[in-house]
Design a protein around this motif. Structure first.
Motif, PDB file in Angstrom:
ATOM      1  N   LEU A 144      10.746   3.293  -7.858  1.00  0.00           N
ATOM      2  CA  LEU A 144      10.542   1.905  -8.275  1.00  0.00           C
ATOM      3  C   LEU A 144       9.586   1.828  -9.459  1.00  0.00           C
ATOM      4  CD1 LEU A 144      10.181   0.254  -4.761  1.00  0.00           C
ATOM      5  CD2 LEU A 144      11.976  -0.254  -6.440  1.00  0.00           C
ATOM      6  N   PRO A 145       9.966   1.132 -10.522  1.00  0.00           N
ATOM      7  CA  PRO A 145       9.071   0.980 -11.678  1.00  0.00           C
ATOM      8  C   PRO A 145       7.793   0.241 -11.289  1.00  0.00           C
ATOM      9  CG  PRO A 145      11.337   0.370 -12.240  1.00  0.00           C
ATOM     10  CD  PRO A 145      11.292   0.531 -10.747  1.00  0.00           C
ATOM     11  N   LEU A 146       6.665   0.661 -11.828  1.00  0.00           N
ATOM     12  CA  LEU A 146       5.387   0.048 -11.495  1.00  0.00           C
ATOM     13  C   LEU A 146       5.322  -1.410 -11.927  1.00  0.00           C
ATOM     14  CD1 LEU A 146       2.884   2.918 -12.414  1.00  0.00           C
ATOM     15  CD2 LEU A 146       3.634   2.209 -10.131  1.00  0.00           C
ATOM     16  N   ILE A 147       6.026  -1.758 -12.994  1.00  0.00           N
ATOM     17  CA  ILE A 147       5.942  -3.118 -13.513  1.00  0.00           C
ATOM     18  C   ILE A 147       6.959  -4.061 -12.872  1.00  0.00           C
ATOM     19  CG2 ILE A 147       5.056  -2.358 -15.752  1.00  0.00           C
ATOM     20  CD1 ILE A 147       7.886  -2.786 -16.889  1.00  0.00           C
ATOM     21  N   LEU A 148       7.708  -3.571 -11.897  1.00  0.00           N
ATOM     22  CA  LEU A 148       8.734  -4.393 -11.252  1.00  0.00           C
ATOM     23  C   LEU A 148       8.135  -5.197 -10.099  1.00  0.00           C
ATOM     24  CD1 LEU A 148      11.838  -5.016 -11.028  1.00  0.00           C
ATOM     25  CD2 LEU A 148      11.912  -3.209  -9.288  1.00  0.00           C
ATOM     26  N   PRO A 149       8.301  -6.519 -10.079  1.00  0.00           N
ATOM     27  CA  PRO A 149       7.873  -7.293  -8.908  1.00  0.00           C
ATOM     28  C   PRO A 149       8.627  -6.820  -7.674  1.00  0.00           C
ATOM     29  CG  PRO A 149       8.321  -8.745 -10.777  1.00  0.00           C
ATOM     30  CD  PRO A 149       8.833  -7.387 -11.155  1.00  0.00           C
ATOM     31  N   LYS A 150       7.911  -6.561  -6.598  1.00  0.00           N
ATOM     32  CA  LYS A 150       8.551  -6.008  -5.411  1.00  0.00           C
ATOM     33  C   LYS A 150       7.869  -6.511  -4.145  1.00  0.00           C
ATOM     34  CE  LYS A 150       6.112  -1.790  -6.748  1.00  0.00           C
ATOM     35  NZ  LYS A 150       5.847  -2.284  -8.121  1.00  0.00           N
ATOM     36  N   MET A 151       8.688  -6.746  -3.141  1.00  0.00           N
ATOM     37  CA  MET A 151       8.185  -7.194  -1.857  1.00  0.00           C
ATOM     38  C   MET A 151       8.721  -6.269  -0.778  1.00  0.00           C
ATOM     39  SD  MET A 151       8.413 -10.916   0.070  1.00  0.00           S
ATOM     40  CE  MET A 151      10.168 -10.895   0.429  1.00  0.00           C
ATOM     41  N   LEU A 152       7.862  -5.921   0.183  1.00  0.00           N
ATOM     42  CA  LEU A 152       8.240  -5.093   1.318  1.00  0.00           C
ATOM     43  C   LEU A 152       8.034  -5.914   2.589  1.00  0.00           C
ATOM     44  CD1 LEU A 152       9.133  -2.230   0.478  1.00  0.00           C
ATOM     45  CD2 LEU A 152       7.307  -3.059  -1.029  1.00  0.00           C
ATOM     46  N   ILE A 153       9.079  -6.013   3.407  1.00  0.00           N
ATOM     47  CA  ILE A 153       9.009  -6.747   4.666  1.00  0.00           C
ATOM     48  C   ILE A 153       9.112  -5.752   5.819  1.00  0.00           C
ATOM     49  CG2 ILE A 153      10.060  -8.526   6.106  1.00  0.00           C
ATOM     50  CD1 ILE A 153      11.138  -9.852   3.659  1.00  0.00           C
ATOM     51  N   LEU A 154       8.263  -5.936   6.810  1.00  0.00           N
ATOM     52  CA  LEU A 154       8.262  -5.028   7.953  1.00  0.00           C
ATOM     53  C   LEU A 154       7.845  -5.781   9.206  1.00  0.00           C
ATOM     54  CD1 LEU A 154       8.541  -1.963   8.757  1.00  0.00           C
ATOM     55  CD2 LEU A 154       6.053  -1.859   8.558  1.00  0.00           C
ATOM     56  N   GLY A 155       8.506  -5.492  10.317  1.00  0.00           N
ATOM     57  CA  GLY A 155       8.074  -6.030  11.591  1.00  0.00           C
ATOM     58  C   GLY A 155       6.948  -5.188  12.154  1.00  0.00           C
ATOM     59  N   ASP A 156       5.988  -5.828  12.821  1.00  0.00           N
ATOM     60  CA  ASP A 156       4.843  -5.068  13.333  1.00  0.00           C
ATOM     61  C   ASP A 156       5.211  -4.205  14.535  1.00  0.00           C
ATOM     62  OD1 ASP A 156       5.212  -7.068  15.200  1.00  0.00           O
ATOM     63  OD2 ASP A 156       3.108  -7.721  15.238  1.00  0.00           O
ATOM     64  N   ARG A 157       6.448  -4.333  15.023  1.00  0.00           N
ATOM     65  CA  ARG A 157       6.914  -3.483  16.122  1.00  0.00           C
ATOM     66  C   ARG A 157       8.101  -2.627  15.700  1.00  0.00           C
ATOM     67  NH1 ARG A 157       6.573  -7.522  21.436  1.00  0.00           N
ATOM     68  NH2 ARG A 157       4.339  -7.991  21.240  1.00  0.00           N
ATOM     69  N   ASP A 158       8.188  -2.352  14.427  1.00  0.00           N
ATOM     70  CA  ASP A 158       9.299  -1.546  13.909  1.00  0.00           C
ATOM     71  C   ASP A 158       9.305  -0.167  14.567  1.00  0.00           C
ATOM     72  OD1 ASP A 158      10.763   0.311  11.947  1.00  0.00           O
ATOM     73  OD2 ASP A 158      11.138  -1.640  11.051  1.00  0.00           O
ATOM     74  N   GLN A 159      10.490   0.268  15.003  1.00  0.00           N
ATOM     75  CA  GLN A 159      10.611   1.549  15.705  1.00  0.00           C
ATOM     76  C   GLN A 159      10.612   2.749  14.760  1.00  0.00           C
ATOM     77  OE1 GLN A 159      12.495  -1.179  16.047  1.00  0.00           O
ATOM     78  NE2 GLN A 159      13.394  -1.360  18.097  1.00  0.00           N
ATOM     79  N   PHE A 160      10.843   2.525  13.470  1.00  0.00           N
ATOM     80  CA  PHE A 160      11.017   3.632  12.534  1.00  0.00           C
ATOM     81  C   PHE A 160      10.011   3.616  11.389  1.00  0.00           C
ATOM     82  CE2 PHE A 160      15.162   2.265  14.235  1.00  0.00           C
ATOM     83  CZ  PHE A 160      15.467   3.371  14.998  1.00  0.00           C
ATOM     84  N   SER A 161       9.054   2.740  11.469  1.00  0.00           N
ATOM     85  CA  SER A 161       8.057   2.648  10.418  1.00  0.00           C
ATOM     86  C   SER A 161       6.804   2.004  10.981  1.00  0.00           C
ATOM     87  CB  SER A 161       8.602   1.825   9.231  1.00  0.00           C
ATOM     88  OG  SER A 161       7.728   1.911   8.128  1.00  0.00           O
ATOM     89  N   SER A 162       5.790   1.892  10.139  1.00  0.00           N
ATOM     90  CA  SER A 162       4.555   1.222  10.537  1.00  0.00           C
ATOM     91  C   SER A 162       3.909   0.660   9.281  1.00  0.00           C
ATOM     92  CB  SER A 162       3.593   2.190  11.226  1.00  0.00           C
ATOM     93  OG  SER A 162       3.117   3.156  10.301  1.00  0.00           O
ATOM     94  N   VAL A 163       3.020  -0.291   9.492  1.00  0.00           N
ATOM     95  CA  VAL A 163       2.313  -0.876   8.352  1.00  0.00           C
ATOM     96  C   VAL A 163       1.544   0.209   7.603  1.00  0.00           C
ATOM     97  CG1 VAL A 163       0.554  -2.537   7.651  1.00  0.00           C
ATOM     98  CG2 VAL A 163       2.127  -3.109   9.515  1.00  0.00           C
ATOM     99  N   ALA A 164       0.884   1.083   8.345  1.00  0.00           N
ATOM    100  CA  ALA A 164       0.079   2.136   7.725  1.00  0.00           C
ATOM    101  C   ALA A 164       0.936   3.089   6.901  1.00  0.00           C
ATOM    102  CB  ALA A 164      -0.688   2.901   8.797  1.00  0.00           C
TER     103      ALA A 164
END
Length: 202
Positions: free
Chosen positions: A117-137
């Motif tokens: 992802l380009p550094l200058i590209l506006p980007k949003m990441l959405i995540l559920g706090d109970r995601d089974q395959f990822s974490s906020v950290a």
């Protein structure tokens, strides 16, 4: 990993975008080997990335088609979209629940894909706090020390040389956004609409 355009989350965003007055064209597609799409799935997704980029280029050449694209990818699709986001006419990116935790992240090479992802590209990441395959950290680790905020209300991203990722963490929500798909889709379109407004001012 399904790459199916009839995925419930993909459908939720598609329907929300189709109703948005700021959106000119909405496109969803099946990856190779899914539905009516021919071909076979590639092991590491190289062909998926090439196909997504080719599709974006085709859309930009359509008669009376859009001149700028906002890309939205869910789970593995966020990695695929990250590669296509390198195109000049892509002006915003939304990644929904990219897999950034455990062995799945290692085998999918998530960090490597999202680093495109380009550094200058506006980007949003959405995540559920109970995601089974990822974490906020783990998601924040992929994007370094970039800013985060739980359920933050202002999703506008300032136009600077390095635009930090905007994080939206949805509470009581897992990887599949059951009973929260409409709310999640609304957040996606809210972000995209603000990017449309920013681009109009340029």
């Amino acid at each position: 990993m399904g790459g199916c355009c009839d995925d419930p989350i993909v459908l939720s965003i598609f329907r929300q975008a189709a109703r948005c007055q700021d959106v000119q064209t909405v496109v969803r597609y099946n990856q190779r080997g899914v539905g009516a799409s021919s071909g076979c799935k590639s092991l590491w997704g190289a062909q998926d990335m090439a196909d997504a980029t080719a599709l974006c280029q085709h859309i930009l050449t359509m008669h009376n088609g859009p001149t700028h694209l906002h890309l939205v990818g869910y789970s593995w699709g966020a990695c695929v979209a990250a590669h296509a986001a390198q195109l000049q006419h892509v002006t915003a990116f939304v990644g929904i629940s990219p897999v950034t935790g455990g062995l799945a992240s290692f085998f999918l090479r998530t960090r490597r894909h999202l680093s495109q992802l380009p550094l200058i590209l506006p980007k949003m990441l959405i995540l559920g706090d109970r995601d089974q395959f990822s974490s906020v950290a783990s998601l924040q680790k992929v994007f370094g020390s970039e800013q985060s905020g739980k359920n933050q209300q202002d999703l506008a991203v300032p136009q600077t040389e390095h635009i930090p990722a905007c994080f939206v963490i949805m509470t009581d929500c897992d990887h599949f956004y059951i009973n929260q798909r409409k709310e999640m889709a609304e957040k996606v379109l809210q972000f995209c609409s603000k990017q449309f407004a920013n681009q109009t001012k340029l």
